[in-house]
Design a protein around this motif. Structure first.
Motif, short mmCIF file in Angstrom:
data_model
loop_
_atom_site.label_atom_id
_atom_site.label_comp_id
_atom_site.label_asym_id
_atom_site.label_seq_id
_atom_site.Cartn_x
_atom_site.Cartn_y
_atom_site.Cartn_z
N THR A 140 71.81 95.96 189.55
CA THR A 140 71.90 96.51 188.35
C THR A 140 71.17 95.99 187.33
O THR A 140 70.57 94.89 187.49
N GLY A 141 71.23 96.64 186.24
CA GLY A 141 70.52 96.30 185.02
C GLY A 141 71.21 96.62 183.76
O GLY A 141 71.69 97.85 183.62
N GLY A 142 71.23 96.09 182.59
CA GLY A 142 71.78 96.29 181.17
C GLY A 142 71.71 95.56 180.24
O GLY A 142 70.52 94.86 180.16
N ILE A 143 72.43 95.35 179.35
CA ILE A 143 72.47 94.61 178.03
C ILE A 143 73.50 93.36 178.37
O ILE A 143 74.60 93.45 178.81
N GLY A 144 72.83 92.25 177.88
CA GLY A 144 73.65 91.07 177.97
C GLY A 144 73.72 90.38 176.73
O GLY A 144 72.66 90.60 175.59
N HIS A 145 74.48 89.48 176.41
CA HIS A 145 74.60 88.63 174.96
C HIS A 145 74.95 87.36 175.33
O HIS A 145 75.88 87.25 176.11
N VAL A 146 74.34 86.18 174.50
CA VAL A 146 74.88 84.86 174.53
C VAL A 146 75.28 84.40 173.18
O VAL A 146 74.66 84.71 172.21
N THR A 147 76.48 83.78 173.11
CA THR A 147 76.98 83.25 171.88
C THR A 147 76.96 81.72 172.23
O THR A 147 77.47 81.14 172.98
N ARG A 148 76.03 81.16 171.18
CA ARG A 148 76.08 79.61 171.19
C ARG A 148 76.95 78.89 170.25
O ARG A 148 76.90 79.28 169.01
N ASN A 149 77.92 78.40 170.60
CA ASN A 149 78.89 77.86 169.59
C ASN A 149 78.44 76.32 169.31
O ASN A 149 78.87 75.33 170.27
N PHE A 150 77.80 75.84 168.37
CA PHE A 150 77.36 74.63 167.63
C PHE A 150 78.44 73.69 167.30
O PHE A 150 79.30 74.26 166.43
N GLN A 151 78.62 72.44 167.86
CA GLN A 151 79.51 71.66 167.26
C GLN A 151 79.06 70.76 165.88
O GLN A 151 80.18 70.19 165.40
N GLY A 152 78.02 70.90 165.83
CA GLY A 152 77.62 70.35 164.45
C GLY A 152 77.59 71.27 163.23
O GLY A 152 78.27 72.13 163.01
N ALA A 153 76.67 70.76 162.27
CA ALA A 153 76.42 71.73 161.10
C ALA A 153 75.66 72.84 161.21
O ALA A 153 75.71 73.99 160.38
N VAL A 154 75.02 73.19 162.45
CA VAL A 154 74.29 74.55 162.47
C VAL A 154 75.23 75.57 163.02
O VAL A 154 76.18 75.28 163.78
N SER A 155 74.97 76.74 162.39
CA SER A 155 76.01 78.01 162.51
C SER A 155 75.94 78.46 163.70
O SER A 155 74.99 78.39 164.77
N ASP A 156 77.13 79.24 164.52
CA ASP A 156 76.74 79.83 165.83
C ASP A 156 75.71 80.75 165.66
O ASP A 156 75.44 81.44 164.63
N GLU A 157 75.16 81.14 166.71
CA GLU A 157 74.09 82.08 167.01
C GLU A 157 74.69 82.95 168.05
O GLU A 157 75.31 82.56 169.12
N LYS A 158 73.86 84.36 167.91
CA LYS A 158 74.13 85.10 169.07
C LYS A 158 72.87 85.95 169.46
O LYS A 158 72.08 86.11 168.43
N GLU A 159 72.43 86.22 170.52
CA GLU A 159 71.18 86.56 171.05
C GLU A 159 71.76 87.77 171.97
O GLU A 159 72.65 87.73 172.72
N TYR A 160 70.78 88.91 171.99
CA TYR A 160 70.89 90.07 172.86
C TYR A 160 69.71 90.13 173.57
O TYR A 160 68.70 89.81 173.24
N GLY A 161 69.53 90.92 174.91
CA GLY A 161 68.54 91.10 175.44
C GLY A 161 68.80 91.91 176.95
O GLY A 161 70.12 92.15 176.97
N PHE A 162 67.79 92.17 177.54
CA PHE A 162 67.84 92.97 178.80
C PHE A 162 68.42 91.84 179.97
O PHE A 162 67.75 90.71 180.05
N ALA A 163 69.20 92.29 180.72
CA ALA A 163 69.74 91.40 181.91
C ALA A 163 69.76 92.11 183.29
O ALA A 163 70.00 93.32 183.21
N ALA A 164 69.12 91.59 184.25
CA ALA A 164 69.21 92.07 185.92
C ALA A 164 70.17 91.36 186.50
O ALA A 164 70.01 89.94 186.51
N ARG A 165 70.83 92.13 187.40
CA ARG A 165 71.88 91.22 188.36
C ARG A 165 71.62 91.71 189.75
O ARG A 165 71.59 92.79 190.04
N PHE A 166 71.47 90.76 190.64
CA PHE A 166 71.17 91.13 192.17
C PHE A 166 72.19 90.44 193.04
O PHE A 166 72.43 89.18 193.06
N GLY A 167 72.76 91.15 193.79
CA GLY A 167 73.93 90.71 194.51
C GLY A 167 74.12 91.08 195.98
O GLY A 167 73.52 91.97 196.58
#
Length: 209
Positions: A140-167
């Motif tokens: 399968t293929g589609g859209i994925g996203h990741v959220t990075r939750n920083f513990q320091g002073a840096v703000s949380d970040e979100k990234e999106y992109g294409f992802a493929a899954r093979f099972g």
């Protein structure tokens, strides 16, 4: 009474043969179709379960990477077209990846939705065993996203992109409607998601309708 000509006799024989053949086809085809319909009278399936994921990050070369495990949930839907192939849609969400990023401890949550196909390469063999165990391959293929939750002073970040899954795995049908899916997979992200490519396993309870 005039004698029957050989031509008329041969025509009658062909008509009888054609009638017998037509009757046989009319009897066999609906029976075969009924058997196929019975076999796939529940073409749709939905499953909900657990997913475990592992990944090896290296966001910034020289800053170090951390191999960690994360867990979450998965939901999948399929629609069976025939004994060989089904459409396949899947959603996965895992949270709790742990990685050091530029000196900060980062928790990363990853989610995606994909769509593709599921193949049943051993369909004739599984049919012989009443389709209780059905090995499969899917992509399968589609859209994925990741959220990075920083513990320091840096703000949380979100990234999106294409992802493929093979099972690969197997459906274990306990009844005609209820089953268990067990599988392993590799999830490949692109762009900003590449660092979060991971492999893992799933276990899900499945309902066929």
């Amino acid at each position: 009474m005039s004698p029957v000509s050989p031509v008329s006799l041969n025509s009658a024989r062909w008509l009888v043969a054609l009638g017998v053949a037509s009757f046989a086809v009319a009897l066999f085809v609906p029976t075969a179709m009924a058997q196929d319909e019975d076999r796939f009278e529940r073409p749709g399936a939905i499953g909900v379960g657990y997913v475990y994921a592992a990944s090896d990050y290296d966001h910034v070369p020289g800053q170090g990477s951390n191999t960690s495990g994360a867990s979450g949930f998965t939901i999948r839907m399929t629609y069976r077209f025939n004994q060989w192939i089904a459409s396949h849609a899947r959603g996965d969400y895992v949270r709790g990846f742990d990685v050091r990023f530029a000196g900060d401890d980062v928790d990363a949550d990853y989610g995606q939705g994909t769509i593709g196909v599921r193949l049943f390469p051993l369909a004739p063999l599984t049919e012989a065993f009443d389709d209780r165990v059905e090995p499969f391959l899917d992509a399968t293929g589609g859209i994925g996203h990741v959220t990075r939750n920083f513990q320091g002073a840096v703000s949380d970040e979100k990234e999106y992109g294409f992802a493929a899954r093979f099972g690969a795995g197997a459906d274990l049908w306990l009844t005609d409607a209820i089953g268990v899916e067990l599988g392993a997979f590799y999830n490949l992200g692109t762009g900003e998601l590449y660092d979060y490519s991971y492999y893992g396993g799933t276990g899900a309870v499945t309902y066929r309708f």
